[in-house]
Design an enzyme around this catalytic site. Structure first.
Site, mmCIF file in Angstrom:
data_model
loop_
_atom_site.group_PDB
_atom_site.id
_atom_site.type_symbol
_atom_site.label_atom_id
_atom_site.label_comp_id
_atom_site.label_asym_id
_atom_site.label_seq_id
_atom_site.Cartn_x
_atom_site.Cartn_y
_atom_site.Cartn_z
ATOM 1 N N ASN A 94 0.700 -1.229 -0.098
ATOM 2 C CA ASN A 94 -0.122 -0.060 -0.043
ATOM 3 C C ASN A 94 0.819 1.142 -0.081
ATOM 4 O O ASN A 94 1.283 1.676 1.062
ATOM 5 C CB ASN A 94 -0.879 -0.029 1.181
ATOM 6 C CG ASN A 94 -1.806 1.200 1.591
ATOM 7 O OD1 ASN A 94 -1.834 2.144 0.351
ATOM 8 N ND2 ASN A 94 -2.331 1.642 2.727
ATOM 9 N N TRP A 95 1.131 1.707 -1.050
ATOM 10 C CA TRP A 95 1.936 3.019 -1.314
ATOM 11 C C TRP A 95 1.446 4.280 -0.889
ATOM 12 O O TRP A 95 2.077 5.316 -0.531
ATOM 13 C CB TRP A 95 2.189 3.144 -2.773
ATOM 14 C CG TRP A 95 3.064 2.067 -3.397
ATOM 15 C CD1 TRP A 95 3.313 0.946 -2.958
ATOM 16 C CD2 TRP A 95 3.348 1.970 -4.884
ATOM 17 N NE1 TRP A 95 3.964 0.194 -3.790
ATOM 18 C CE2 TRP A 95 4.137 0.876 -5.122
ATOM 19 C CE3 TRP A 95 3.236 2.804 -5.843
ATOM 20 C CZ2 TRP A 95 4.453 0.489 -6.338
ATOM 21 C CZ3 TRP A 95 3.547 2.419 -7.178
ATOM 22 C CH2 TRP A 95 4.451 1.448 -7.309
ATOM 23 N N LYS A 96 0.288 4.249 -0.289
ATOM 24 C CA LYS A 96 -0.531 5.436 0.282
ATOM 25 C C LYS A 96 -0.173 6.682 -0.419
ATOM 26 O O LYS A 96 -0.244 6.501 -1.798
ATOM 27 C CB LYS A 96 -0.021 5.496 1.694
ATOM 28 C CG LYS A 96 -0.213 4.325 2.728
ATOM 29 C CD LYS A 96 0.275 4.373 3.997
ATOM 30 C CE LYS A 96 -0.131 3.161 4.910
ATOM 31 N NZ LYS A 96 0.057 3.376 6.250
ATOM 32 N N HIS A 121 -9.378 1.280 5.161
ATOM 33 C CA HIS A 121 -8.140 1.302 5.905
ATOM 34 C C HIS A 121 -8.285 2.374 7.189
ATOM 35 O O HIS A 121 -9.257 3.422 6.969
ATOM 36 C CB HIS A 121 -7.289 2.139 4.931
ATOM 37 C CG HIS A 121 -5.726 2.050 5.358
ATOM 38 N ND1 HIS A 121 -5.470 2.846 6.228
ATOM 39 C CD2 HIS A 121 -4.821 1.109 4.882
ATOM 40 C CE1 HIS A 121 -3.991 2.744 6.543
ATOM 41 N NE2 HIS A 121 -3.717 1.719 5.987
ATOM 42 N N GLU A 132 -6.917 4.823 8.021
ATOM 43 C CA GLU A 132 -6.707 6.108 7.384
ATOM 44 C C GLU A 132 -7.803 6.574 6.940
ATOM 45 O O GLU A 132 -8.209 7.947 7.258
ATOM 46 C CB GLU A 132 -5.264 6.465 6.668
ATOM 47 C CG GLU A 132 -4.059 6.184 7.495
ATOM 48 C CD GLU A 132 -3.184 5.654 6.806
ATOM 49 O OE1 GLU A 132 -2.867 5.595 5.464
ATOM 50 O OE2 GLU A 132 -2.096 5.086 7.463
ATOM 51 N N GLU A 170 -4.979 -4.816 10.827
ATOM 52 C CA GLU A 170 -4.384 -3.689 10.808
ATOM 53 C C GLU A 170 -4.393 -2.972 12.097
ATOM 54 O O GLU A 170 -5.204 -2.214 12.135
ATOM 55 C CB GLU A 170 -4.103 -2.591 9.665
ATOM 56 C CG GLU A 170 -4.037 -3.306 8.345
ATOM 57 C CD GLU A 170 -3.554 -2.332 7.317
ATOM 58 O OE1 GLU A 170 -2.378 -2.494 6.735
ATOM 59 O OE2 GLU A 170 -3.697 -1.167 7.373
ATOM 60 N N GLY A 195 2.682 2.392 10.776
ATOM 61 C CA GLY A 195 3.829 3.605 10.584
ATOM 62 C C GLY A 195 4.435 4.010 11.949
ATOM 63 O O GLY A 195 5.160 4.968 11.949
ATOM 64 N N SER A 202 3.707 -2.076 10.241
ATOM 65 C CA SER A 202 5.169 -2.025 10.568
ATOM 66 C C SER A 202 5.880 -3.361 10.320
ATOM 67 O O SER A 202 6.608 -3.830 10.806
ATOM 68 C CB SER A 202 5.445 -1.746 11.842
ATOM 69 O OG SER A 202 4.987 -0.254 12.353
ATOM 70 N N GLY A 261 3.002 -1.101 4.119
ATOM 71 C CA GLY A 261 2.957 0.357 3.918
ATOM 72 C C GLY A 261 4.258 0.926 3.620
ATOM 73 O O GLY A 261 4.850 0.595 2.699
ATOM 74 N N GLY A 262 4.911 1.499 4.390
ATOM 75 C CA GLY A 262 6.146 2.061 4.643
ATOM 76 C C GLY A 262 7.354 1.201 3.781
ATOM 77 O O GLY A 262 8.016 1.414 2.844
#
Ligand code: 13P
Length: 258
Positions: free
Chosen positions: A9-11, A95, A97, A167, A173, A212, A233-234
């Site tokens: 997930n590149w966000k 998600h 977010e 999640e 993150g 993470s 993610g990251g």
């Protein structure tokens, strides 16, 4: 047998140029991995170009969100039909977010899940508790509520056409990963809850862990019996990290087979 899935997930990160550079770095090593499934979810404006770059590879395309509506006067929204047209196979729904920053309720998330199915997309339904909820012991209550909103609207069997991603919000993150045991406990709870309504759907259901995940912890997480891969993610923005996580899924899958 469930086949593990790793989705990046590149966000809202990167540029067209950095997306292309990332794909150039990850596609050759991923071509050698044949056991698990892999996907990337770029921002909307890059879907077409990324889809083009993925042609001929086994890496699947996903989007990060979709509208709960079909079409019409919804400025800024993107429909499931549009995503399908761009070649998306997956779409992330609910998600944390989207829930916290954009105020999506369980009902909106359920409507988005229904839209994804309507357009032949595989929804990746995100569920998870915030830190205060974990500390006050209501993790299962929260996850059950988020899950039940979707099954109430779409039916339990609809889960077999998508993927669930656990999640924990406190792990996203933050560098604080849930321990493999913490993840396994919630994944088992999710499978058990689905199984109480429909055992076959539960057995086939992919439940990803997100929060993470890194090259250094992926193998331990993926070794858990109810952890069927990861939503990354990251680390999905760092070619070496993402490839290493995908390799961990491949190895975990080989262990399942033998
Ligand atoms: P991080 O891997 O950056 O913690 O993000 C997880 C996530 O939100 C994936 O959807």
């Amino acid at each position: 047998m469930r086949v593990k899935l790793v989705a990046g997930n590149w966000k809202m990160n990167g540029s067209l140029a950095s997306s292309q550079a990332l794909l150039k770095a990850i596609l050759p090593p991923l071509a050698a991995l044949d056991r698990a499934h892999y996907a990337v979810c770029p921002p909307f404006p890059y879907l077409a170009a990324v889809g083009q770059a993925l042609r001929g590879s086994k890496v699947q395309l996903g989007a990060q969100d979709l509208s709960q509506f079909d079409d019409g006067a919804y400025t800024g929204a993107v429909s499931g039909a549009m995503l399908a047209e761009c070649g998306c196979r997956h779409v992330i729904v609910g998600h944390s977010e989207r829930r916290t920053v954009f105020g999506e309720t369980d009902e909106i998330v359920a409507a988005k899940y229904a839209q994804a199915l309507k357009h032949g997309l595989s929804p990746i339904l995100c569920v998870g508790e915030v830190l205060g909820e974990r500390e006050s012991g209501v993790t299962e209550t929260v996850v059950a509520r988020q899950l039940d909103a979707v099954t109430a609207r779409c039916g339990t069997q609809a889960l077999s056409r998508g993927v669930v991603a656990y999640e924990p919000v406190w792990a996203i993150g933050t560098g604080k990963t849930a321990s493999p045991e913490q993840a396994q406990a919630v994944h088992a709870f999710i499978r058990g809850r689905v199984g109480a309504a429909d055992r076959r759907t539960a057995e086939a259901l992919l439940i990803l862990y997100g929060g993470s995940v890194k090259a250094g912890n992926a193998a331990q997480l993926f070794a858990m019996p109810d952890v069927d891969g990861g939503l990354i993610g990251g680390a999905s923005l760092v070619a070496d990290e993402f490839v290493a996580i995908c390799r961990a899924a491949q190895s975990a899958q080989e262990t399942v087979r033998t």
